[in-house]
Every structure is written in structure tokens, then in C-alpha cells.
Design a protein around this motif. Sequence first.
Motif, mmCIF file in Angstrom:
data_model
loop_
_atom_site.group_PDB
_atom_site.id
_atom_site.type_symbol
_atom_site.label_atom_id
_atom_site.label_comp_id
_atom_site.label_asym_id
_atom_site.label_seq_id
_atom_site.Cartn_x
_atom_site.Cartn_y
_atom_site.Cartn_z
ATOM 1 N N UNK A 55 0.994 -1.477 -0.151
ATOM 2 C CA UNK A 55 -0.241 -0.046 0.163
ATOM 3 C C UNK A 55 0.965 0.902 0.261
ATOM 4 N N UNK A 56 2.136 1.550 0.051
ATOM 5 C CA UNK A 56 2.988 2.172 -0.018
ATOM 6 C C UNK A 56 4.023 2.937 1.347
ATOM 7 N N UNK A 57 3.891 1.370 2.204
ATOM 8 C CA UNK A 57 4.500 1.997 3.613
ATOM 9 C C UNK A 57 5.931 2.230 2.921
ATOM 10 N N UNK A 58 7.127 3.260 3.049
ATOM 11 C CA UNK A 58 7.772 3.534 3.487
ATOM 12 C C UNK A 58 8.763 2.638 4.350
ATOM 13 N N UNK A 59 9.531 1.649 2.849
ATOM 14 C CA UNK A 59 9.712 0.361 3.532
ATOM 15 C C UNK A 59 11.147 1.088 4.910
ATOM 16 N N UNK A 60 11.961 2.149 5.486
ATOM 17 C CA UNK A 60 12.656 2.761 5.609
ATOM 18 C C UNK A 60 12.813 3.910 6.735
ATOM 19 N N UNK A 61 11.360 4.114 6.068
ATOM 20 C CA UNK A 61 10.793 5.351 7.887
ATOM 21 C C UNK A 61 11.352 4.505 9.162
ATOM 22 N N UNK A 62 11.991 5.495 9.729
ATOM 23 C CA UNK A 62 12.618 5.321 11.608
ATOM 24 C C UNK A 62 11.430 5.599 12.399
ATOM 25 N N UNK A 63 11.975 5.639 13.737
ATOM 26 C CA UNK A 63 12.052 5.948 14.606
ATOM 27 C C UNK A 63 12.757 6.872 15.135
ATOM 28 N N UNK A 64 12.263 7.987 15.857
ATOM 29 C CA UNK A 64 12.873 9.483 16.449
ATOM 30 C C UNK A 64 14.859 8.580 16.831
ATOM 31 N N UNK A 65 15.093 7.785 16.996
ATOM 32 C CA UNK A 65 16.039 7.568 17.339
ATOM 33 C C UNK A 65 16.985 6.704 16.185
ATOM 34 N N UNK A 66 15.912 6.466 15.204
ATOM 35 C CA UNK A 66 16.945 6.544 13.230
ATOM 36 C C UNK A 66 16.618 4.980 14.059
#
Length: 273
Positions: free
Chosen positions: A131-142
Motif C-alpha cells: 500500500x506504499x509504506x516507506x520501508x526505511x521510515x525510522x523512529x525518532x532514534x533512527x
Amino acid sequence: MSLKKESRTDVQFHLAALRGDCERLKRLLDTGKVHIDSRDRDGTTPLILSAAMGHTDCVRELLAQGADPACCRTDGGTPLFVACQCGHLPVVEELIRRGANVNSCMKDKATPLFIAAQNGHEEVCLALLSAGASVDAARSDRASPLWIAAQCGHQRVARALLAAGAQVDKLRQDGATPLFKAAHKGHAAVVAELLKYKPNLGILPNGQSALHGAAMFGQLACVRLLARRRVAAGNDVVAVTTLRNAAGLTPLQVAAQAGKRDVVAYLKQLEHS
């Protein structure tokens, strides 16, 4: 957020959603006495409750009657987040079909994909990616979805994320890669998956290599995988056994200091092979 006191009908509405009683849900909605997105004392809506419990029929009915798929609890959790956390694939698919944002974030920047990866829900991860989720979208701690899957030992999720193009060496803010976390946690199956994508086997920004991490914690299966791969990658045995971390220690010395005798024995045998 200030919440008004729940009426008796509101309480019944939330209970129907929680229990998956779709007929009761419809009857309460038909009375006109409840709001579709009414909130309980925690700011939770009926849609969030049904999504968390995996009640697909209730989710479908609430969405059909206008429930907001982006409604949040006081801590930022939406119906999609709770469904991803619990692994309710049919609910996730219905929410996506109704326009839920697969790249939404919680307060710590964790996405639905991150939450699904953390909990080991491979099929949910695949649905989000489709559905287009960003595979590398990181949490605030990267920390990326792959990083958290590696840390938690979710081999199948790691495989799916890598196949979708996840960065194999994406660093968390402490300088550790997914391979380092999998190695020092002893998740040999995840290490094997990561090794297929040619990760960094050398010294990382955290001052260690994955081999040092595995040696320090006595993860012999991971030590074997990493040492063999370094040799296969063109490093001779001497280079493997003399690799020094930021403190100037080899994997053998690290294992010896930590009292990991089986790792020490293997690395000594490797030196003399």
C-alpha cells in the motif's frame, strides 16, 4: 485532551465494539444517541477497540457509517496502529482500503510498518508495503523497521523488508546496524538473511563489528556465520581473527574477557586452521 463523561449508551457502544457484537453496535447507532467516534476515558474510540480486537465486521460497519480511520487515542495510536500491533491482517486491509494513512506516525515517529515489524507480523508488513509504506521510515532514534525486526529476531519480517529494498546498514543513533543487533542478540537466522545483502562486516560507528558483538555475548552460531562470511568475502583467517575494535581488542580477546569459552575455542581453532 478534555473528555466529557461517558453516557450509559456510550459505554454500551464501546462494549459492543470491544466484544465484536456487530448487531448490538448497529442497534445503538440506529438510536442516534451515540457519536460514531465517541471516546472513552482514555480517548479510545469504538473503531480503535474493534481494530485492536480483530473484529473485522465491526470495523467494516463503523467505517461504513463514517468512523474516522485516522482517529487517535491520547497516546497517538490510530486504528491502523493497534491492528498492526496485534497482527489483525483483515482489519489492516479494510482500514487501508478505507484510506488509512500507512505512513502516519506516533509521537516517537514510529510508523505502522515499524510496529508490525517489531511484533513479527510478516503478512501485515507485506500489506503495508504493497500500500506504499516507506520501508526505511525510522523512529525518532533512527531505528528502522529492519533494525527492530533484527533486534527482535523476526527472520521472515527481515526477509520481507530486505526484499522490499530496506537499507541493510541503516544505523540507529547509537551507530549500530541491524546486523550488529541480530548478532549480539544471537538471532542467527536473521544474521543469515542479512548476510545475503552484503552488510558492513567491519568496524561500525559504535566502535564494534558485528563479529565483536556476537563474540562478546557468546553467540557462537552468529560468530561462525560472520567469521565464515568474512573469509568468503576475501578476508583471510588472520584478518578475521585480528580485526580490532575501537578499544584495540580482537573478537577473541573480547570473548575471553567476557568468559565465553566456546567462542574462544572456536576462534582459536580458526586461527590454526
